[in-house]
Design a protein around this motif. Sequence first.
Motif, PDB file in Angstrom:
ATOM      1  N   THR A  34      44.831  45.863  28.601  1.00 30.48           N
ATOM      2  CA  THR A  34      43.664  44.984  28.701  1.00 30.48           C
ATOM      3  C   THR A  34      44.108  43.631  29.227  1.00 30.48           C
ATOM      4  N   VAL A  35      43.445  43.192  30.296  1.00 32.92           N
ATOM      5  CA  VAL A  35      43.700  41.872  30.862  1.00 32.92           C
ATOM      6  C   VAL A  35      42.507  40.986  30.517  1.00 32.92           C
ATOM      7  N   LYS A  36      42.795  39.804  29.984  1.00 34.62           N
ATOM      8  CA  LYS A  36      41.744  38.873  29.604  1.00 34.62           C
ATOM      9  C   LYS A  36      41.751  37.663  30.518  1.00 34.62           C
ATOM     10  N   GLY A  37      40.583  37.108  30.705  1.00 37.52           N
ATOM     11  CA  GLY A  37      40.441  35.883  31.467  1.00 37.52           C
ATOM     12  C   GLY A  37      39.334  35.057  30.867  1.00 37.52           C
ATOM     13  N   GLN A  38      39.175  33.866  31.404  1.00 38.15           N
ATOM     14  CA  GLN A  38      38.109  33.002  30.942  1.00 38.15           C
ATOM     15  C   GLN A  38      37.648  32.121  32.086  1.00 38.15           C
ATOM     16  N   PHE A  39      36.515  31.491  31.859  1.00 39.82           N
ATOM     17  CA  PHE A  39      36.005  30.483  32.783  1.00 39.82           C
ATOM     18  C   PHE A  39      36.135  29.149  32.074  1.00 39.82           C
ATOM     19  N   ASN A  40      36.722  28.173  32.751  1.00 38.36           N
ATOM     20  CA  ASN A  40      36.980  26.884  32.123  1.00 38.36           C
ATOM     21  C   ASN A  40      35.852  25.876  32.279  1.00 38.36           C
TER      22      ASN A  40
END
Length: 183
Positions: A34-40
């Motif tokens: 699982t690869v996680k990301g976010q919007f800043n």
Amino acid sequence: MSASTVTSVPTGTWNVDPSHSVVQFSVKHMGIATVKGQFNEFQGSLTIGEDGSASASGTVEVASVDTREAQRDEHLKSADFFDAASNPQISFQSTAIEPVDEETFKITGDITIHGITKPITLEATVEGTDTDPWGNERVGLSVTGQLNRGDFEMKFNQALGSGNVLVSDKVKLALDISAVKAA
């Protein structure tokens, strides 16, 4: 909507505090990790009416995508995925908010990604309300959901010899929100 729609959130407009909130997503990479990301960069609000009505909206700046890998972030901003140059924002507008129980509710709305608008249903849990040391009323919310990126014409992929694909179509969403009541 009845007055008990969102009983644990007082009436008023609540604006998301980005410095105490996060908008994350996760996808399976190669079917095994699982690869996680976010919007800043994002903003949003929740409005609870005196009559118990409720609405929620928000926007995310696509160029603020952050997966802790610069090359992957640039690829996500490209036409293969979000096409940030042509579609700089992701937006959401609720169409209905319905109680599941005292602290949990279902938020149905329209999400626009990559220039395409589709319905989505999210689940939100009220984590609580309190007053911060500066006198601001706050509410905490955890919001989860799921979408298929292919529904938004983000179909870039690569088949692997194992039968898996490089990037899953299923994207999980997780928002941890702290919102401040507007004066």
